[in-house]
Write a protein that holds these residues in place. Structure first.
Motif, PDB file in Angstrom:
ATOM      1  N   LEU A 238      71.014 -90.909  51.355  1.00  0.00           N
ATOM      2  CA  LEU A 238      71.906 -91.845  52.022  1.00  0.00           C
ATOM      3  C   LEU A 238      71.802 -93.156  51.266  1.00  0.00           C
ATOM      4  O   LEU A 238      70.708 -93.676  51.069  1.00  0.00           O
ATOM      5  CB  LEU A 238      71.474 -92.062  53.472  1.00  0.00           C
ATOM      6  CG  LEU A 238      72.031 -91.130  54.534  1.00  0.00           C
ATOM      7  CD1 LEU A 238      71.604 -91.633  55.894  1.00  0.00           C
ATOM      8  CD2 LEU A 238      73.537 -91.027  54.453  1.00  0.00           C
ATOM      9  N   ASP A 239      72.941 -93.677  50.884  1.00  0.00           N
ATOM     10  CA  ASP A 239      72.907 -94.899  50.093  1.00  0.00           C
ATOM     11  C   ASP A 239      72.798 -96.101  51.017  1.00  0.00           C
ATOM     12  O   ASP A 239      73.762 -96.501  51.657  1.00  0.00           O
ATOM     13  CB  ASP A 239      74.179 -94.967  49.235  1.00  0.00           C
ATOM     14  CG  ASP A 239      74.009 -96.007  48.150  1.00  0.00           C
ATOM     15  OD1 ASP A 239      72.958 -96.694  48.153  1.00  0.00           O
ATOM     16  OD2 ASP A 239      74.895 -96.124  47.289  1.00  0.00           O
TER      17      ASP A 239
ATOM     18  N   GLY B  51      68.565-100.684  51.071  1.00  0.00           N
ATOM     19  CA  GLY B  51      67.742 -99.524  50.758  1.00  0.00           C
ATOM     20  C   GLY B  51      66.791 -99.752  49.609  1.00  0.00           C
ATOM     21  O   GLY B  51      65.691 -99.209  49.590  1.00  0.00           O
ATOM     22  N   THR B  52      67.205-100.527  48.626  1.00  0.00           N
ATOM     23  CA  THR B  52      66.343-100.699  47.451  1.00  0.00           C
ATOM     24  C   THR B  52      65.797-102.116  47.313  1.00  0.00           C
ATOM     25  O   THR B  52      64.976-102.379  46.455  1.00  0.00           O
ATOM     26  CB  THR B  52      67.119-100.346  46.172  1.00  0.00           C
ATOM     27  OG1 THR B  52      68.368-101.027  46.207  1.00  0.00           O
ATOM     28  CG2 THR B  52      67.362 -98.855  46.055  1.00  0.00           C
ATOM     29  N   GLY B  53      66.267-103.015  48.178  1.00  0.00           N
ATOM     30  CA  GLY B  53      65.846-104.405  48.067  1.00  0.00           C
ATOM     31  C   GLY B  53      64.424-104.618  48.540  1.00  0.00           C
ATOM     32  O   GLY B  53      63.871-103.797  49.251  1.00  0.00           O
ATOM     33  N   SER B  54      63.812-105.700  48.109  1.00  0.00           N
ATOM     34  CA  SER B  54      62.450-105.981  48.529  1.00  0.00           C
ATOM     35  C   SER B  54      62.162-107.456  48.359  1.00  0.00           C
ATOM     36  O   SER B  54      62.908-108.168  47.696  1.00  0.00           O
ATOM     37  CB  SER B  54      61.481-105.164  47.674  1.00  0.00           C
ATOM     38  OG  SER B  54      61.625-105.525  46.318  1.00  0.00           O
TER      39      SER B  54
ATOM     40  N   GLY C   1      59.377-103.460  50.517  1.00  0.00           N
ATOM     41  CA  GLY C   1      60.780-103.091  50.674  1.00  0.00           C
ATOM     42  C   GLY C   1      61.293-103.445  52.059  1.00  0.00           C
ATOM     43  O   GLY C   1      60.585-103.288  53.045  1.00  0.00           O
ATOM     44  N   TYR C   2      62.541-103.922  52.112  1.00  0.00           N
ATOM     45  CA  TYR C   2      63.135-104.215  53.422  1.00  0.00           C
ATOM     46  C   TYR C   2      63.156-102.977  54.286  1.00  0.00           C
ATOM     47  O   TYR C   2      62.860-103.002  55.474  1.00  0.00           O
ATOM     48  CB  TYR C   2      64.572-104.729  53.249  1.00  0.00           C
ATOM     49  CG  TYR C   2      64.674-106.027  52.503  1.00  0.00           C
ATOM     50  CD1 TYR C   2      63.855-107.107  52.852  1.00  0.00           C
ATOM     51  CD2 TYR C   2      65.583-106.199  51.462  1.00  0.00           C
ATOM     52  CE1 TYR C   2      63.937-108.308  52.168  1.00  0.00           C
ATOM     53  CE2 TYR C   2      65.682-107.397  50.771  1.00  0.00           C
ATOM     54  CZ  TYR C   2      64.852-108.451  51.123  1.00  0.00           C
ATOM     55  OH  TYR C   2      64.936-109.620  50.442  1.00  0.00           O
ATOM     56  N   LEU C   3      63.533-101.881  53.648  1.00  0.00           N
ATOM     57  CA  LEU C   3      63.675-100.630  54.393  1.00  0.00           C
ATOM     58  C   LEU C   3      62.336-100.189  54.984  1.00  0.00           C
ATOM     59  O   LEU C   3      62.244 -99.839  56.159  1.00  0.00           O
ATOM     60  CB  LEU C   3      64.223 -99.544  53.462  1.00  0.00           C
ATOM     61  CG  LEU C   3      64.465 -98.197  54.111  1.00  0.00           C
ATOM     62  CD1 LEU C   3      65.592 -98.289  55.115  1.00  0.00           C
ATOM     63  CD2 LEU C   3      64.800 -97.148  53.065  1.00  0.00           C
ATOM     64  N   SER C   4      61.284-100.242  54.152  1.00  0.00           N
ATOM     65  CA  SER C   4      59.970 -99.814  54.638  1.00  0.00           C
ATOM     66  C   SER C   4      59.535-100.678  55.806  1.00  0.00           C
ATOM     67  O   SER C   4      59.012-100.181  56.810  1.00  0.00           O
ATOM     68  CB  SER C   4      58.920 -99.944  53.528  1.00  0.00           C
ATOM     69  OG  SER C   4      59.391 -99.368  52.359  1.00  0.00           O
TER      70      SER C   4
ATOM     71  N   MET D 164      67.296 -92.539  53.700  1.00  0.00           N
ATOM     72  CA  MET D 164      67.565 -93.726  52.893  1.00  0.00           C
ATOM     73  C   MET D 164      66.435 -93.987  51.918  1.00  0.00           C
ATOM     74  O   MET D 164      66.652 -94.464  50.820  1.00  0.00           O
ATOM     75  CB  MET D 164      67.758 -94.943  53.807  1.00  0.00           C
ATOM     76  CG  MET D 164      69.148 -95.005  54.394  1.00  0.00           C
ATOM     77  SD  MET D 164      69.449 -96.582  55.162  1.00  0.00           S
ATOM     78  CE  MET D 164      68.902 -96.263  56.791  1.00  0.00           C
ATOM     79  N   ARG D 165      65.209 -93.642  52.363  1.00  0.00           N
ATOM     80  CA  ARG D 165      64.062 -93.921  51.514  1.00  0.00           C
ATOM     81  C   ARG D 165      63.975 -92.926  50.357  1.00  0.00           C
ATOM     82  O   ARG D 165      63.738 -93.303  49.224  1.00  0.00           O
ATOM     83  CB  ARG D 165      62.793 -93.821  52.357  1.00  0.00           C
ATOM     84  CG  ARG D 165      61.540 -94.059  51.560  1.00  0.00           C
ATOM     85  CD  ARG D 165      60.336 -93.697  52.418  1.00  0.00           C
ATOM     86  NE  ARG D 165      59.145 -93.654  51.597  1.00  0.00           N
ATOM     87  CZ  ARG D 165      58.279 -94.653  51.494  1.00  0.00           C
ATOM     88  NH1 ARG D 165      58.485 -95.754  52.160  1.00  0.00           N
ATOM     89  NH2 ARG D 165      57.215 -94.539  50.740  1.00  0.00           N
ATOM     90  N   SER D 166      64.152 -91.637  50.697  1.00  0.00           N
ATOM     91  CA  SER D 166      64.051 -90.655  49.626  1.00  0.00           C
ATOM     92  C   SER D 166      65.263 -89.744  49.697  1.00  0.00           C
ATOM     93  O   SER D 166      66.332 -90.171  50.064  1.00  0.00           O
ATOM     94  CB  SER D 166      62.749 -89.886  49.730  1.00  0.00           C
ATOM     95  OG  SER D 166      62.642 -89.284  50.993  1.00  0.00           O
TER      96      SER D 166
END
Ligand SMILES: Nc1ncnc2c1ncn2[C@@H]1O[C@H](COP(=O)(O)OP(=O)(O)OP(=O)(O)O)[C@@H](O)[C@H]1O
Ligand SMILES: Nc1ncnc2c1ncn2[C@@H]1O[C@H](COP(=O)(O)OP(=O)(O)OP(=O)(O)O)[C@@H](O)[C@H]1O
Ligand SMILES: [Mg+2]
Ligand SMILES: [Mg+2]
Lengths: 341, 401, 258, 246, 288
Positions: E120-121, E126-129, E139-142, E210-212
Motif C-alpha cells: 500500500l503506497d 509511509g516513507t517519511g521520518s 518513521g512517521y508510520l512506525s 504500508m510498512r512492508s
C-alpha cells in the motif's frame, strides 16, 4: 485387610469383561487380507499407483501419531513438524555417513526420541493452548538451528546420498514397502499402547489430570511415553518423506502445514478413535488426488470441507459411523457383560 | 511376475512435462507460462519428424505452488502417472533443484533454467568435471553477475568502494555470498554483508544501520521479492539511500516494479532477455520483439524476462528429440541435451562449454527501471559490456538521484 | 507417635496470600480409625486433604504416612502407598465408562492386573451401587452418581486411608443412611477413614472421633457429641443460639444435653 | 396474584422424559420447595423455567405473559434468576466481578453488592480473589449473591444448602423471609426434606418427572411425604436395588 | 549508538506486533478461540484496501476509515455464522474452522489477486521520518503504529475490566450457559468482541501493508509473532500483549544487531524462556 483382598469368588465367576466390540473377529480377517494385498501391490500395478500410495502411508503414520498425542494423551501439539524435520535430516546425515537410507529410517525414529527427551522437559511445563503454541515455536527453533548447520545444506537443504546405486524399479518398490511398514507399525503401536494398562491411564489423564494423579497415575510418565512414541513415529515419517523425495528443504519439512494436515485428517476422521486417522487420511488423500488439477480452488474446497466437518460432525466420520453401527476395528475399551443388567 | 516399475508409453506422442511455480510467492516467474505453451503448441501443430517417424508433442503443466516439496511431488506424478519423456522446469533453485533431483533419480532427461548454476550444481552435490547424466541447465552464475554489475558500479561516482549486500540464508543468496563476495573483493570492492537473515523478515533496522555506518553508496541483494519491498521502504525511511542499487532475483518483473511504486525509479538489475535482444526462435523464426508484442497483444500484460527463457526450454527439448535417433530412448535424449549447441530465443547456448558439463551460460546486461509510457514502468538497457550484441537504450542514472 | 499413626500431620502451615488454611496444624489418625472433620466454609478442610494427598504442598511442616515422611512425595506415589481420596466437586474421567474409571484405579493405584483388576473394580462398583451403570460413560452421570463414582474410584485404588470430601451432600435421607452403612462397613474392615462433611448427623453415626477446623486450626477434637456441644463449635460452625433450628441437630443436641 | 403458572410442561433429555406433564402455580411472595429423589427432574424443571432446557410441550407463564419460548437471557429481564446446580461461577473473574455479572441487566430492586456483603461478611474482604480459588461453600454463597443481584421476582435455587456449613444454611433461611418480603418469590429445590418443610409455604414432590404430592407442610404427614418420595404403594426401597432406576 | 537505535527501532516494531496481536489477544487470550486465520484476515484487509484505492481512486485515509468498520461488521457475522457453532464442539473444532478459513481466504485471494507481491503506497507518510540525531531516524508510520497500538490495547483493556459488557465477555468465555443465565446473550457478546478483534486486525493489516509488502501467502508467517506477543505478555491481559509485543520487537532487533541470522531465533528463545520460567506470562492475566 484391604478391599482388593476381599474379592469374592462369586463376583469373579459372574464377571465377564470383554475387550472386543462387535464384528472385530471378522474385521481382523478383512484387515489381514487388505494388508496382504497392499504388500503384493508392487507386483501388480505400475509404480504410479504405489508411488502415490507412499504419500498416503506417510499421512496415515503422521495422523495416527497426532491422534495418539492429542486424542488420547490430550496433548494438542502444533509442533510435530519438529520431529518430521529432525527425522528427515537424520536420514540425510546418516546417509552421508554411509548408512543405507532405508536403514536410516528407523534410526531417525531413535534420533527423534533422543531429541524429544529434553524437549519434553520444556514442553511439559505448558498446558492446553500454551502447549500448542509452545510446541509450534519449539519447531521453529529447531528449523532455525538446522539452517545454521552448513554440513546439511544450511537454508538450502540437501539431497539424499546413497540412493544412486539402486535400480530405479527396486527403489520404488522398497520405498513403498518401507512406507507401508511404517503405517502399519504406527497403527499397531497405537493399538498395543492403548489396549494395555497405559492406554486407560492416558485417557484418564486426558480427561482429568489432577484426578488422574490422585488415583495413582504417574501423569508425567504417561504423557512422556506418548510424546516420545509420537516423536519417534513422526521422525520415521519424516525420514520416509526424505527417502521418497530424495532431498530435504528446511522450510518445507519444518512447515507448520504438516500440523495443519494432521489436525485436518484426525478431526475429519474422528479424534480419539484409532480408526479416525486411517479414515481421515484416506479421505484427505482422495480429495487431494481428485482435486489436485483445479489449482487453488482445490485448496479452497479442502478448507471448506474442514470447516463443514468441524461444524456438523464434531466427532468425525468414524464417530458417526460408530454411532450408527457400533463398529470398532481396534477396540480398546472395556465392556462388562453377563451382569443381567 | 516381478516388480512392475514405471512402465512406459509407446505412442508417437512425445510428452513434455513442465514444472514451474504458477502460484505462491514465486508466481511472478510464471506469468508467461500459459502463453508460451500455447505458442509452442501453435508452432508444433503440424508435428515434426524424429527418429524417422512423424511425432506430435503434448505438454503437461504442473504447478509447484512455490513449494519445493510440491515440486518433488508433481515431478513424480509426471514421471509415474503421465509417463512423460522429458521434463523442463523453471525459476529459482526451489523449483529447479527438486525437479532435477527427481529426474536424475528416475532417469528422465531434463532441462531447467532461471537458477544460478552454482546453486543448481553445488546444491545438488554435483561432482565437478563430471556433472549429471540426465539433467541440464541454462542460465548464468556469479561470474556473469559480476560482469554485469561491476561495470555499472565503475561508472558511478562514489566516494568509497564499500558495497552493501543483503543476502538471506537460502540457496540463491548463499551462492552469492560464497561466489560474488570473493569476486567483489578481487575487483577492489568491500562487501558489507548484512548477515544471513531468514526469509520473511519484517524488520531490517539492523542491516540498514550497518549499511549506513559503513557509508556504502552501492547496494546489491538477492532476497525473495516480498522482503525486498519491505527492505527498500525501510531503507528510505531510515535514511539509507545508496547511489546505485543493482539487485538480483528481484525487480525482474513489471509487477514488482509496480508494487514498489515511486521507489522503483532507476533500480538496476540484470537482464538476460528483453525484446531488445537480437534473438530468434529456432522453431518459427519469430524475433524477441515479436514474441513480446504477441504476449502483450494476447494477454494485455507487459513482457517479462521469463518469457524468453521458458520459450527456450521447449526449443531445447524439441531440438533434443529431433537430434535423437530414438526420441523415446531416455538415455539418448539425455546425451543429446548434454551435447546440445543451438541458437535460439535465449541466444547462443552451448551445453558443452559451460563451467561444468551440461550447463550453458547466458550473459546478462544491465538495465534500469524507468517510468514508461504504455505501462507504468519500463526497462531501459543502460550497460551492455557483457554482451555487446544488445543495443543500449539509455544512460545509467543514479538510483537515488 | 509417628510410628504407630497411620497418618500424621506435623505442624503444617499453608497460606494463600492473606488466607491461612493451616496454621501449625498437628493431627494424627490411627490405623483403622474413622475421623470426621467439620468446620465453617473456607476453614481449610479440603485444602488439608489436598496436602495429605499431595495435590498441595504445605509451606512448612511435614506429612507422615505409615511411618514414612511423604511431604515431598508426588500424589500418584502416595496413592500407590495407600491414600485414596475423593474430590468435593466430582472429577470423573468423562470419556471413560464407569467401569473403566474404577479399573484404571485398580491398575494404577492398587497395582492389580488382568482379571484380578476387573473383579476388584466390579466389586467396588457393587458396593457403591454403580454396578448397573458399569458401561455408561461417566460424562453422562447425574451429580449423585458422580459423587458415588468418586467414592468408588477412591476405593478402587485399594487404600489404607480413605479421604472422603462431602460425599453425603445432596443425598436424600435414605441414601445418606445407606452411605453411612458403607462407610461403617469399610471401617469395620480396618480402613482408616477421614470424612469431611456438613451433613453432621451422618458423620456422627459413622465416625468415632471428630475435629472441628476453623481459621486453619483445630478448635475442637474428640468424641463427636462432645465436639458438637463445644460452645466455640456451636458459634463458628453450627450457628449460635440455643435453638438450632435443624431437626437432626435438635435430636442430637437434645441427646447431648440430657 | 399468580406469579408463575406452569401448565402441562414436558421436558426431554434426548429420549428421556425428565419432566412429564407438570402443572404448577406459584403465588407472589410465596416460598415453594420442590423435593424428590435423585433424578426426579427437579433440576431439569428449574432449568426449563430459567430457559436453559427448552420444553417439548406445555407452557410457562410469568405474570400472565407466555415466556415458554423466551431465551434464557431475556428471562432475566423478566425477573427470573437461577442459582444453578454446581454453582457455575465464572472462574476467571473475581468474587466481586462475579457478583456484578448478576447485575448485568440492571433491574431495579433492593439488592446491591453492599447488601450481599452484609449477608456474607467474609466476601467483602475477598472481593478481589479469583472465584476459582474459593472453597466449595464459599462458591455457593457467591452464586446465591449473584442471583440476588439480578433483583429477581422469581428466585430459583437448586440444592440450596449443598456444601454449606450449618451456620450459613441457617443464616440463609433466616434471611429468606426478608428476601421474599422484599417482593421476591422463591422456588427452591432442597434435598433435606425436613429443612424444606420448615421454611416453605408449600412443598411439591416430584417423582420421575411427575408431581405426586403437593400441599402446605403442616397438612402433610411424614408418611405421605415418604410415599410420595419413592412412589406410592412401593415398598420402602432397600439399598442399592433402587440405584439403577434413577 | 547502534544499540540505542536497535532498541528504539525494536520498540517501534514491537508496537506493530502489539497492534497485530491485539485482536488475537482478545480472541485467544480472552475468548479462548485460537484463530489461525488471524494473519490471513490482516492480508484480506490489505487487499481490500488496495482494491478500494485502485478501484475508486479514493485517498488512502478514507479507505482506511471505511475498511476498519467494514471489518468489524465482517467480524460480527463470522462469529455468528461460523465460530459460534464450533465453540460448542470444543477447542479443536475452532482450531479446524479457523484453519479451514485460513486456507480458504489464502486461496481465494490467490485466485482473485494472483500471487503478486503488493504494497500500500502510504506516500510521504509511509516513507517519511524525522531524525532524532544523526544516526537515529524515526518513521512517521512506525510511530503512528506504535501510538495506535497503545491506544487500541488500552481501550480494549479498559473495556474488558471496567464495563459490564467487557465483564460479560470474560464471563461468557468461562461458561456460556451461565452467562445466558445472568442475562447476557453470549452470542451477541461474542459477536461484539469478534467485531472489535476484526477491526484491530484490519488496522494492523493496513499498517503492515504500508510498512512492508504482502501477498496472499503472507498471513501464517506473521501469525506466530502475534501468538508470541500474546503469550509472552500473559493470556487474558491486554497490557501484557503490549508489553509482549515490545519485548519481542526489541529482542528481535537486538538479536539482529548481533547477527541478522539470530533475529527470529532470539525472539523465539525469549518466548520459550518466558514459557519455561514464567509460564503465566509477564503480566498474569487469566489462570491457565
Ligand atoms: N489456590 C488458592 N488460592 C487462594 N486461595 C485459596 C486457594 N485454594 C483455596 N483457597 C482458600 O483457602 C480457603 C480454604 O479452602 P478449602 O477449600 O480448604 O475450604 P473448606 O474448608 O474445604 O471449605 P468448604 O466447606 O466450603 O468446602 C478458602 O478460603 C479458599 O478461598
Ligand atoms: N444433560 C442431560 N442429558 C441426559 N440426561 C440428563 C441430563 N441431565 C439430566 N438428565 C437426566 O434427567 C433426569 C432428571 O434429572 P435432574 O437433574 O433434573 O434430576 P434432579 O431431580 O435434579 O436430581 P438430583 O437430585 O440428582 O439433582 C435424570 O434421570 C438424569 O439422569
Ligand atoms: Mg471443601
Ligand atoms: Mg438436581
Amino acid at each position: 485387610m484391604t478391599i482388593s483382598q476381599m474379592v469374592t469368588s462369586r463376583a469373579a465367576a459372574a464377571l465377564d469383561v470383554s475387550r472386543a466390540a462387535r464384528s472385530s473377529k471378522l474385521s481382523a480377517v478383512v484387515m489381514l487380507a487388505a494388508v496382504a494385498v497392499l504388500a503384493a501391490l508392487p507386483f501388480a500395478v505400475f509404480s504410479n499407483v504405489t508411488d502415490t500410495l507412499v504419500n498416503l502411508f506417510v499421512l496415515i503414520a503422521l495422523a495416527s501419531m497426532w491422534n495418539l498425542l492429542a486424542g488420547f494423551g490430550g496433548l494438542v501439539s502444533v509442533g510435530q513438524q519438529a520431529y518430521i524435520g529432525i527425522g528427515a535430516y537424520s536420514v540425510i546425515a546418516f546417509a552421508d555417513q554411509g548408512v543405507q537410507p532405508y536403514l536410516a529410517v528407523p534410526l531417525a525414529a531413535v534420533t527423534c526420541v533422543i531429541f524429544a527427551v529434553p524437549t519434553s522437559w520444556l514442553a511439559f511445563r505448558l498446558r492446553g493452548d500454551y502447549f500448542a503454541v509452545g510446541t509450534w515455536v519449539i519447531a521453529e527453533v529447531y528449523r532455525l538451528l538446522v539452517v545454521r548447520i552448513d554440513s546439511v545444506g544450511g537454508g538450502s537443504g540437501k539431497g539424499l546420498a546413497g540412493m544412486s546405486g539402486l535400480d530405479q524399479t527396486l527403489r520404488g518398490a522398497l520405498t513403498y514397502w518401507v512406507a507401508l511398514a511404517l503405517a502399519l507399525a504406527t497403527i499397531a503401536a497405537c493399538y498395543l499402547l492403548l489396549r494395555g494398562r497405559l492406554g486407560l491411564s492416558l485417557m484418564a489423564v486426558r480427561d482429568e489430570e489432577t484426578a488422574a494423579s490422585s488415583v495413582g497415575i504417574d501423569v508425567r510418565r504417561a504423557k512422556r511415553v506418548v510424546y516420545l512414541v509420537s516423536a519417534a513415529g513422526c521422525g520415521a515419517a519424516g525420514g520416509m518423506i526424505t527417502v521418497s523425495s530424495l532431498s530435504v528443504n528446511p522450510d518445507a519439512i519444518f512447515s507448520v502445514q504438516w500440523s495443519a494436515y494432521m489436525i485436518f485428517i484426525v478431526v475429519i476422521g474422528g479424534i480419539g478413535y484409532i480408526e479416525g486417522p486411517l479414515l481421515g487420511a484416506v479421505i484427505f488423500f482422495g480429495l487431494q488426488q481428485l482435486l489436485a488439477d483445479y489449482g487453488s480452488w482445490y485448496l479452497v474446497l479442502l478448507g471448506a470441507v474442514g470447516i463443514a466437518t468441524a461444524l456438523w460432525l464434531p466427532r468425525g466420520l468414524w464417530g458417526l459411523m460408530r454411532d450408527r453401527t457400533g463398529l470398532s476395528l481396534f477396540p480398546v475399551g472395556y465392556f462388562v457383560r453377563g451382569r443381567g443388567a | 511376475g516381478g516388480l512392475k516399475g514405471t512402465g512406459g508409453s509407446s505412442s508417437d506422442v512425445l510428452k513434455i512435462g513442465y514444472v514451474s511455480p504458477q502460484t505462491g510467492p514465486l508466481a511472478g516467474f510464471a506469468t508467461a507460462d500459459n502463453f508460451v505453451v500455447k505458442q509452442i503448441q501453435e508452432a508444433m501443430r503440424s508435428g515434426f519428424t524424429a527418429g524417422g517417424k512423424k511425432r506430435t508433442i503434448e505438454i503437461i503443466i504442473k504447478d509447484t505452488q512455490s513449494n519445493p516439496n510440491r515440486a518433488t511431488e508433481v515431478t513424480r506424478q509426471l514421471i509415474n502417472s503421465d509417463k512423460v519423456d522429458l521434463i523442463v522446469g523453471s525459476s529459482t533453485p526451489d523449483t529447479t533443484n527438486p525437479v532435477a533431483d527427481q529426474c536424475e533419480a528416475n532417469g528422465i532427461p531434463n532441462v531447467t533454467t532461471i537458477a544460478p548454476w552454482e546453486a543448481w550444481f553445488h546444491g545438488r552435490n554435483g561432482k565437478p568435471g563430471e556433472g549429471f547424466k540426465y539433467t541440464t541447465l541454462f542460465f548464468f552464475g556469479m561470474k556473469e553477475f559480476a560482469d554485469c554489475f561491476f561495470p555499472m558500479w565503475e561508472r558511478m561516482d562514489v566516494s568509497n568502494k564499500n558495497v552493501a549486500a543483503l543476502w538471506p540464508n537460502d540457496t540463491d543468496a548463499n551462492a552469492f555470498r560464497q561466489g560474488l563476495g570473493p569476486m567483489m573483493e578481487k575487483a577492489g570492492y568491500s562487501p558489507i554483508d548484512g548477515g544471513a537473515y531468514q526469509n520473511g523478515a519484517t524488520d531490517f533496522s539492523a542491516q540498514i544501520a550497518k549499511f549506513k555506518e559503513s557509508g556504502a553508496e552501492l547496494f546489491t541483494c538477492t532476497p525473495i521479492p516480498p522482503d525486498f519491498q519491505t527492505f527498500w521502504k525501510q531503507a528510505q525511511q531510515q535514511g539509507f539511500k545508496p547511489k546505485l542499487a543493482t539487485v538480483a532475483k528481484v525487480m525482474l518483473f513489471p509487477s514488482e516494479a509496480e508494487a514498489l511504486g515511486a521507489l522503483t525509479d532507476n533500480i538496476a538489475t540484470d537482464f538476460w532477455w528483453s525484446p531488445a535482444h537480437p534473438y530468434k526462435s529456432i522453431l518459427d523464426g519469430k524475433s524477441a520483439q515479436q514474441l513480446a508484442d504477441d504476449f502483450a497483444a494476447e494477454t494485455g500484460k507487459q513482457w517479462t524476462q521469463a518469457l524468453g527463457s521458458v520459450y527456450s526450454l521447449f526449443e531445447i527439448a524439441i531440438q533434443a528429440f529431433k537430434e535423437a535417433g530414438d526420441p523415446k530412448d531416455r538415455d539418448e535424449v539425455a546425451a543429446r541435451l548434454r551435447g546440445m549447441k543451438l541458437s535460439c530465443m535465449s541466444g547462443d547456448l552451448d551445453f558443452t562449454a559451460g563451467p561444468e558439463p551440461g550447463i550453458a551460460i547466458q550473459h546478462p546486461v544491465g538495465g534500469q527501471w524507468r517510468k514508461g509510457e504504455k505501462f507504468p514502468w519500463d526497462v531501459v538497457i543502460v550497460d551492455n559490456t557483457p554482451n555487446k550484441a544488445v543495443p543500449v537504450g539509455g544512460d545509467l542514472r543514479p538510483t537515488n538521484g | 507417635m509417628t510410628e504407630q499413626a497411620l497418618l500424621h500431620l506435623d505442624e503444617i502451615t499453608k497460606r494463600f496470600g492473606r488466607v491461612t488454611v493451616a496454621k501449625d496444624l498437628t493431627l494424627s489418625v490411627r490405623p483403622g480409625e474413622a475421623l470426621g472433620i467439620v468446620g465453617p466454609n473456607g476453614a481449610g478442610k479440603s485444602s488439608l486433604f489436598a496436602m495429605i494427598s499431595g495435590d498441595l504442598r504445605p509451606d512448612s511442616g511435614a506429612v507422615w504416612f505409615q511411618g514414612r515422611e511423604v511431604t515431598e512425595v508426588p500424589p500418584h506415589t502416595r496413592t500407590r502407598a495407600g491414600i485414596g481420596r475423593t474430590y468435593q466437586v466430582p472429577r470423573p474421567f468423562e470419556h471413560l465408562t464407569v467401569f473403566e474409571n474404577v479399573l484404571v484405579c485398580a491398575h494404577q493405584g492398587a497395582a492389580l492386573k488382568g482379571r484380578q483388576a476387573w473383579t476388584h473394580a466390579m466389586e467396588v462398583l457393587e458396593r457403591t451401587g454403580l454396578a448397573e451403570l458399569a458401561n455408561t460413560p461417566a460424562g453422562r452421570l447425574a451429580l449423585l452418581q458422580r459423587k458415588r463414582l468418586e467414592v468408588a474410584r477412591a476405593l478402587g485404588t485399594g487404600p489404607r486411608l480413605l479421604l472422603l470430601d462431602e460425599v453425603a451432600g445432596g443425598l436424600t435421607e435414605p441414601e445418606v443412611l445407606e452411605l453411612v452403612e458403607v462407610v461403617k462397613q469399610l471401617h469395620a474392615e480396618g480402613l482408616g477413614i477421614v470424612w469431611i462433611e456438613h451433613v453432621v448427623h451422618a458423620l456422627v453415626e459413622a465416625v468415632g472421633r471428630m475435629v472441628c477446623l476453623a481459621g486453619g486450626d483445630v478448635i475442637a477434637d474428640g468424641e463427636p457429641m462432645r465436639v458438637l456441644a463445644d460452645p466455640k463449635v456451636r458459634e463458628l460452625y453450627l450457628g449460635g443460639g440455643p435453638e438450632t433450628g435443624l431437626a437432626d441437630e435438635e435430636g442430637l443436641t437434645d441427646g447431648e444435653d440430657s | 396474584m399468580t406469579l408463575l403458572s406452569i401448565s402441562d410442561l414436558t421436558v426431554h433429555h434426548g429420549q428421556l422424559r425428565a419432566v412429564d406433564g407438570l402443572n404448577l402455580d406459584l403465588e407472589k411472595g410465596e416460598v415453594l420447595a420442590i423435593i424428590g429423589a435423585n433424578g426426579a427432574g427437579k433440576s431439569t424443571l428449574l432449568r426449563a423455567l430459567a430457559g436453559l432446557n427448552p420444553p417439548t410441550s406445555g407452557s410457562i407463564r410469568l405474570c400472565g405473559r407466555d415466556i415458554t419460548r423466551l431465551p434464557a437471557y431475556k428471562r432475566v429481564s423478566e425477573g427470573i434468576a437461577l442459582v444453578p446446580e454446581g454453582r457455575r461461577l465464572f472462574h476467571s473473574l473475581t468474587v466481586e466481578e462475579n457478583l456484578l455479572t448478576g447485575a448485568y441487566r440492571r433491574r431495579p430492586g433492593p439488592w446491591t453488592v453492599t447488601r450481599v456483603y452484609e449477608l456474607f461478611p467474609w466476601m467483602s474482604d475477598r472481593r478481589r480473589q479469583n472465584a476459582s480459588q474459593l472453597s466449595g461453600g464459599e462458591q455457593q454463597s457467591v452464586a446465591i449473591g449473584r442471583a440476588l443481584l439480578a433483583n429477581p421476582d422469581l428466585l430459583l435455587i437448586d440444592e440450596l444448602s449443598l456444601g454449606l456449613a450449618p451456620v450459613i444454611v441457617r443464616r440463609i433461611y433466616e434471611v429468606l423471609p426478608g428476601i421474599v418480603g422484599a417482593g421476591t418469590t422463591a422456588l427452591i429445590v432442597e434435598q433435606d426434606v425436613s429443612q424444606a418443610m420448615r421454611v416453605a409455604d408449600r412443598v411439591h414432590c416430584l417423582l420421575e418427572g411427575r408431581s405426586v404430592l403437593e400441599g402446605r407442610p403442616r397438612d402433610l404427614t411424614a408418611e405421605q411425604v415418604e410415599h410420595a418420595y419413592f412412589g406410592i404403594g412401593q415398598a420402602l426401597p432397600a439399598g442399592s436395588a433402587r440405584e439403577g432406576h434413577d | 549508538m547502534g544499540w540505542l537505535n536497535a532498541v528504539i527501532q525494536g520498540l517501534l516494531l514491537g508496537g506493530l506486533y502489539a497492534l497485530f496481536a491485539t485482536g488475537l489477544s482478545l480472541m485467544f487470550g480472552v475468548m479462548r478461540i485460537v484463530n489461525l486465520a488471524h494473519g490471513d484476515l490482516a492480508v484480506v484487509a490489505s487487499f481490500l484496501a488496495l482494491a478500494l484505492v485502485s478501484g475508486t481512486g479514493l485517498p488512502l485515509w478514507i479507505v482506511l476509515v471505511v475498511t476498519v468498520p467494514l471489518f468489524a461488521v465482517l467480524g460480527y457475522l463470522t462469529q455468528r455464522v461460523l465460530l459460534q457453532r464450533s465453540l460448542s464442539s470444543g477447542p479443536l473444532a475452532t482450531l479446524l474452522v479457523t484453519f479451514g478459513l485460513s486456507i480458504v481466504l489464502q486461496n481465494v485471494l490467490l485466485e482473485v489477486f494472483s500471487a503478486d507481491t503488493r504494497t500500500l503506497d502510504g506516500g510521504s507518510f509511509g516513507t517519511g521520518s524525522f531524525e532524532l540525531n544523526g544516526s537515529i531516524s524515526i518513521g512517521y508510520l512506525s510511530l503512528a503504529t506504535f501510538l495506535l497500538a497503545c491506544a487500541a490495547l488500552a481501550g480494549i483493556q479498559l473495556f474488558l475490566s471496567r464495563t459490564g459488557l467487557g465483564r460479560m465477555l470474560r464471563a461468557s468465555s468461562d461458561d456460556r450457559e451461565t452467562a445466558n443465565l445472568v442475562g447476557a446473550d453470549s452470542r451477541h457478546v461474542y459477536g461484539i468482541a469478534t467485531a472489535i478483534a476484526f477491526a484491530t486486525v484490519a488496522l494492523a493489516g493496513l499498517m503492515f501493508a504500508m510498512r512492508s509488502s504482502f501477498d496472499p501467502a503472507t498471513g501464517p508467517s506473521r501469525l506466530i509473532f502475534a501468538f508470541e506477543a500474546v503469550v509472552i505478555g500473559g493470556l487474558g491481559s491486554l497490557w501484557g500483549t503490549l508489553l509482549g509485543g515490545m519485548v519481542l520487537g526489541v529482542t528481535q532487533s537486538l538479536g539482529a544487531q548481533i547477527d541478522p541470522a539470530l533475529t527470529l531465533l532470539a525472539g523465539h528463545l525469549v518466548f520459550l524462556a518466558v514459557l519455561a520460567f514464567r509460564p503465566q506470562g509477564l503480566i498474569a492475566g487469566r489462570t491457565a
